[in-house]
Design a protein around this motif. Structure first.
Motif, PDB file in Angstrom:
ATOM      1  N   ILE A 166     -13.106 -14.889  12.312  1.00 40.61           N
ATOM      2  CA  ILE A 166     -14.385 -15.205  13.015  1.00 40.61           C
ATOM      3  C   ILE A 166     -15.169 -16.345  12.153  1.00 40.61           C
ATOM      4  CG2 ILE A 166     -16.461 -14.180  13.486  1.00 40.61           C
ATOM      5  CD1 ILE A 166     -15.190 -11.450  13.612  1.00 40.61           C
ATOM      6  N   ILE A 167     -15.114 -17.362  12.755  1.00 43.19           N
ATOM      7  CA  ILE A 167     -15.741 -18.586  12.032  1.00 43.19           C
ATOM      8  C   ILE A 167     -16.916 -18.947  12.638  1.00 43.19           C
ATOM      9  CG2 ILE A 167     -15.394 -20.879  11.571  1.00 43.19           C
ATOM     10  CD1 ILE A 167     -13.575 -19.049   9.872  1.00 43.19           C
ATOM     11  N   GLU A 168     -17.959 -19.278  11.945  1.00 47.02           N
ATOM     12  CA  GLU A 168     -19.022 -19.779  12.432  1.00 47.02           C
ATOM     13  C   GLU A 168     -19.218 -21.264  11.972  1.00 47.02           C
ATOM     14  OE1 GLU A 168     -23.326 -17.938  12.588  1.00 47.02           O
ATOM     15  OE2 GLU A 168     -23.559 -19.447  10.714  1.00 47.02           O
ATOM     16  N   ILE A 169     -19.482 -22.258  12.756  1.00 50.05           N
ATOM     17  CA  ILE A 169     -19.625 -23.515  12.344  1.00 50.05           C
ATOM     18  C   ILE A 169     -21.093 -24.112  12.310  1.00 50.05           C
ATOM     19  CG2 ILE A 169     -19.191 -26.039  12.984  1.00 50.05           C
ATOM     20  CD1 ILE A 169     -16.512 -24.536  12.152  1.00 50.05           C
ATOM     21  N   CYS A 170     -21.272 -24.586  11.294  1.00 52.53           N
ATOM     22  CA  CYS A 170     -22.705 -25.257  10.837  1.00 52.53           C
ATOM     23  C   CYS A 170     -22.629 -26.734  11.819  1.00 52.53           C
ATOM     24  CB  CYS A 170     -22.914 -25.486   9.515  1.00 52.53           C
ATOM     25  SG  CYS A 170     -24.522 -26.377   9.213  1.00 52.53           S
ATOM     26  N   GLY A 208     -13.751  -9.317   0.900  1.00 51.40           N
ATOM     27  CA  GLY A 208     -13.659  -8.359   1.883  1.00 51.40           C
ATOM     28  C   GLY A 208     -14.379  -8.639   3.260  1.00 51.40           C
ATOM     29  N   ALA A 209     -15.058 -10.152   3.063  1.00 50.12           N
ATOM     30  CA  ALA A 209     -15.799 -10.540   4.346  1.00 50.12           C
ATOM     31  C   ALA A 209     -14.756 -10.893   5.302  1.00 50.12           C
ATOM     32  CB  ALA A 209     -16.510 -11.780   3.713  1.00 50.12           C
ATOM     33  N   VAL A 210     -15.437 -10.831   6.667  1.00 45.43           N
ATOM     34  CA  VAL A 210     -14.437 -10.999   7.853  1.00 45.43           C
ATOM     35  C   VAL A 210     -15.187 -11.971   8.663  1.00 45.43           C
ATOM     36  CG1 VAL A 210     -13.758  -8.589   7.871  1.00 45.43           C
ATOM     37  CG2 VAL A 210     -16.050  -9.195   9.068  1.00 45.43           C
ATOM     38  N   GLU A 211     -16.349 -12.513   8.433  1.00 51.94           N
ATOM     39  CA  GLU A 211     -16.839 -13.662   9.018  1.00 51.94           C
ATOM     40  C   GLU A 211     -17.196 -14.694   8.092  1.00 51.94           C
ATOM     41  OE1 GLU A 211     -20.211 -13.095  11.487  1.00 51.94           O
ATOM     42  OE2 GLU A 211     -19.040 -11.298  12.784  1.00 51.94           O
ATOM     43  N   PHE A 212     -16.839 -16.202   8.490  1.00 55.31           N
ATOM     44  CA  PHE A 212     -17.225 -17.264   7.526  1.00 55.31           C
ATOM     45  C   PHE A 212     -17.868 -18.464   8.192  1.00 55.31           C
ATOM     46  CE2 PHE A 212     -13.574 -14.664   6.662  1.00 55.31           C
ATOM     47  CZ  PHE A 212     -13.536 -14.213   5.438  1.00 55.31           C
ATOM     48  N   HIS A 213     -18.825 -19.101   7.263  1.00 57.64           N
ATOM     49  CA  HIS A 213     -19.494 -20.183   7.803  1.00 57.64           C
ATOM     50  C   HIS A 213     -18.921 -21.586   7.162  1.00 57.64           C
ATOM     51  CE1 HIS A 213     -23.608 -22.043   8.784  1.00 57.64           C
ATOM     52  NE2 HIS A 213     -23.516 -22.524   7.890  1.00 57.64           N
ATOM     53  N   THR A 214     -18.989 -22.342   7.962  1.00 57.55           N
ATOM     54  CA  THR A 214     -18.450 -23.912   7.542  1.00 57.55           C
ATOM     55  C   THR A 214     -18.803 -24.875   8.285  1.00 57.55           C
ATOM     56  OG1 THR A 214     -16.447 -24.790   6.684  1.00 57.55           O
ATOM     57  CG2 THR A 214     -16.107 -23.447   8.756  1.00 57.55           C
ATOM     58  N   SER A 215     -18.672 -26.063   7.653  1.00 64.08           N
ATOM     59  CA  SER A 215     -18.980 -27.345   8.640  1.00 64.08           C
ATOM     60  C   SER A 215     -17.715 -27.875   9.133  1.00 64.08           C
ATOM     61  CB  SER A 215     -19.952 -28.324   7.709  1.00 64.08           C
ATOM     62  OG  SER A 215     -19.063 -28.660   6.639  1.00 64.08           O
ATOM     63  N   ALA A 216     -16.807 -27.802   8.416  1.00 62.18           N
ATOM     64  CA  ALA A 216     -15.743 -28.315   8.919  1.00 62.18           C
ATOM     65  C   ALA A 216     -15.656 -29.888   9.547  1.00 62.18           C
ATOM     66  CB  ALA A 216     -14.959 -27.546  10.080  1.00 62.18           C
ATOM     67  N   ARG A 217     -16.365 -30.882   8.965  1.00 61.87           N
ATOM     68  CA  ARG A 217     -16.753 -32.149   9.497  1.00 61.87           C
ATOM     69  C   ARG A 217     -15.896 -33.243   8.807  1.00 61.87           C
ATOM     70  NH1 ARG A 217     -22.375 -30.831   7.122  1.00 61.87           N
ATOM     71  NH2 ARG A 217     -23.276 -29.462   8.981  1.00 61.87           N
ATOM     72  N   VAL A 220     -11.581 -27.230  12.373  1.00 62.86           N
ATOM     73  CA  VAL A 220     -11.982 -25.828  12.574  1.00 62.86           C
ATOM     74  C   VAL A 220     -10.930 -24.969  12.775  1.00 62.86           C
ATOM     75  CG1 VAL A 220     -13.108 -24.591  14.347  1.00 62.86           C
ATOM     76  CG2 VAL A 220     -14.049 -26.586  13.624  1.00 62.86           C
ATOM     77  N   ALA A 221      -9.640 -25.511  13.392  1.00 63.49           N
ATOM     78  CA  ALA A 221      -8.687 -24.627  13.760  1.00 63.49           C
ATOM     79  C   ALA A 221      -8.082 -24.338  12.451  1.00 63.49           C
ATOM     80  CB  ALA A 221      -7.654 -25.503  14.619  1.00 63.49           C
ATOM     81  N   LEU A 222      -7.932 -25.057  11.486  1.00 60.24           N
ATOM     82  CA  LEU A 222      -7.378 -24.594  10.070  1.00 60.24           C
ATOM     83  C   LEU A 222      -8.086 -23.352   9.503  1.00 60.24           C
ATOM     84  CD1 LEU A 222      -6.383 -28.180   8.529  1.00 60.24           C
ATOM     85  CD2 LEU A 222      -4.862 -26.454   9.239  1.00 60.24           C
ATOM     86  N   CYS A 223      -9.249 -23.200   9.947  1.00 62.17           N
ATOM     87  CA  CYS A 223     -10.162 -22.317   9.080  1.00 62.17           C
ATOM     88  C   CYS A 223      -9.858 -20.982  10.042  1.00 62.17           C
ATOM     89  CB  CYS A 223     -11.637 -22.443   9.153  1.00 62.17           C
ATOM     90  SG  CYS A 223     -11.870 -23.880   7.861  1.00 62.17           S
ATOM     91  N   VAL A 224      -9.903 -21.328  11.477  1.00 58.20           N
ATOM     92  CA  VAL A 224      -9.762 -20.076  12.480  1.00 58.20           C
ATOM     93  C   VAL A 224      -8.435 -19.558  12.387  1.00 58.20           C
ATOM     94  CG1 VAL A 224      -9.630 -19.349  14.849  1.00 58.20           C
ATOM     95  CG2 VAL A 224     -11.619 -21.089  13.854  1.00 58.20           C
ATOM     96  N   TYR A 225      -7.241 -20.238  12.432  1.00 55.83           N
ATOM     97  CA  TYR A 225      -5.819 -20.004  12.581  1.00 55.83           C
ATOM     98  C   TYR A 225      -4.965 -19.779  11.219  1.00 55.83           C
ATOM     99  CZ  TYR A 225      -7.274 -20.126  17.521  1.00 55.83           C
ATOM    100  OH  TYR A 225      -7.955 -20.122  18.630  1.00 55.83           O
ATOM    101  N   GLY A 226      -5.686 -20.403  10.137  1.00 59.41           N
ATOM    102  CA  GLY A 226      -4.688 -20.721   9.186  1.00 59.41           C
ATOM    103  C   GLY A 226      -3.999 -19.428   8.723  1.00 59.41           C
ATOM    104  N   GLU A 227      -2.838 -19.744   7.688  1.00 60.42           N
ATOM    105  CA  GLU A 227      -2.227 -18.585   7.234  1.00 60.42           C
ATOM    106  C   GLU A 227      -2.958 -17.836   6.145  1.00 60.42           C
ATOM    107  OE1 GLU A 227       0.756 -17.782   8.569  1.00 60.42           O
ATOM    108  OE2 GLU A 227       0.647 -19.474   9.795  1.00 60.42           O
ATOM    109  N   GLU A 228      -2.617 -16.556   6.121  1.00 57.69           N
ATOM    110  CA  GLU A 228      -3.067 -15.666   5.298  1.00 57.69           C
ATOM    111  C   GLU A 228      -2.449 -15.748   3.787  1.00 57.69           C
ATOM    112  OE1 GLU A 228      -5.676 -13.696   4.999  1.00 57.69           O
ATOM    113  OE2 GLU A 228      -6.204 -13.767   6.950  1.00 57.69           O
TER     114      GLU A 228
END
Length: 247
Positions: free
Chosen positions: A4-8, A195-204, A239-247
């Motif tokens: 779960i990614i929120e983009i600034c 242990g967070a499940v949502e993350f906020h990034t700009s990915a600019r 954005v996609a790297l943050c959303v779908y990146g490997e664990e």
């Protein structure tokens, strides 16, 4: 796995990029160098028109600087919240402190009541409050949906110890969302250690001007700007790297 990614997002076009990259939500802002201020009516409308899948949260912050607001600023915030409700956005993002550095509970309650039924996030005003654990309980009692935080540090990696404590103390009662300096290169570490499940990034990424004629002797803004023929915009690949990146 999908995170779960929120983009600034600093523009309607950045919202388009965020959606294309698979983000779940954007925080739409103007004034990024000031830490984010309320975007214009036109920007909000275009963000809504140009996207269809992504949730749009709008920051309600009348100026940069601290989070102790005047009566005029509070009334401006209330008007902006009403506009966001009329435009049908998903949520609003704000935070207010007292002069002593505590959450301004009466004012937050007033704004939250005005915002209903929109989702409410407390932004990084939380990171400059006096007592984060007291603030956590107050924001839970107020009914906020999430807290955006860098763990009261200059970036979320440095703030991992506090973010971890906040996630544990929140115990599912509110979402603790790490932000500031979150990248595809460190998101796995932040997730694992907090242990967070949502993350906020700009990915600019930088977007270069298409202007051919340039008079660079006449700046339009601060001399600290490296070039007025460069802007930044959310990059769907980042954005996609943050959303779908490997664990």
């Amino acid at each position: 796995m999908k995170r779960i990614i929120e983009i600034c997002a600093n523009s309607a076009q950045s919202c388009v990029e965020a959606e294309a990259g698979g983000a779940s939500r954007v925080e739409l802002c103007a004034g990024i160098p000031e830490g984010g201020t309320t975007p214009s009516y036109g920007e909000i409308v275009m963000a809504k028109r140009l996207t269809s899948l992504i949730d749009i949260n709008v920051i309600i912050r009348p100026r940069g600087g601290d989070f102790l607001y005047t009566e005029a600023e509070i009334n401006s915030m209330l008007l902006d919240i009403e506009l966001c409700k009329q435009l049908g956005v998903h949520g609003v993002v704000f935070g207010c402190l007292t002069k002593e550095g505590d959450i301004d509970v009466p004012l937050m309650q007033k704004l939250i009541e005005a915002a209903k039924p929109l989702s409410v996030t407390c932004h990084r005003a939380f990171d400059v409050c006096r007592d984060p654990f007291k603030a956590l309980e107050e924001l839970i009692a107020l009914g906020c949906d999430r807290i955006l935080t860098s763990g009261q540090q200059s970036d979320a990696v440095k703030g991992i110890p506090l973010i971890k404590e906040l996630v544990e103390k929140a115990a599912g009662r509110i979402i603790i969302m790490p932000g500031c300096g979150v990248r595809d290169t460190n998101i796995v570490q932040i997730a694992r250690e907090t242990g967070a499940v949502e993350f906020h990034t700009s990915a600019r990424s930088i977007v270069y001007s298409q202007m051919e004629f340039r008079n660079e002797k006449v700046p339009m803004g601060s001399n600290s700007v490296s070039s007025e023929f460069e802007t930044v915009q959310t990059d769907r690949k980042k954005v996609a790297l943050c959303v779908y990146g490997e664990e």
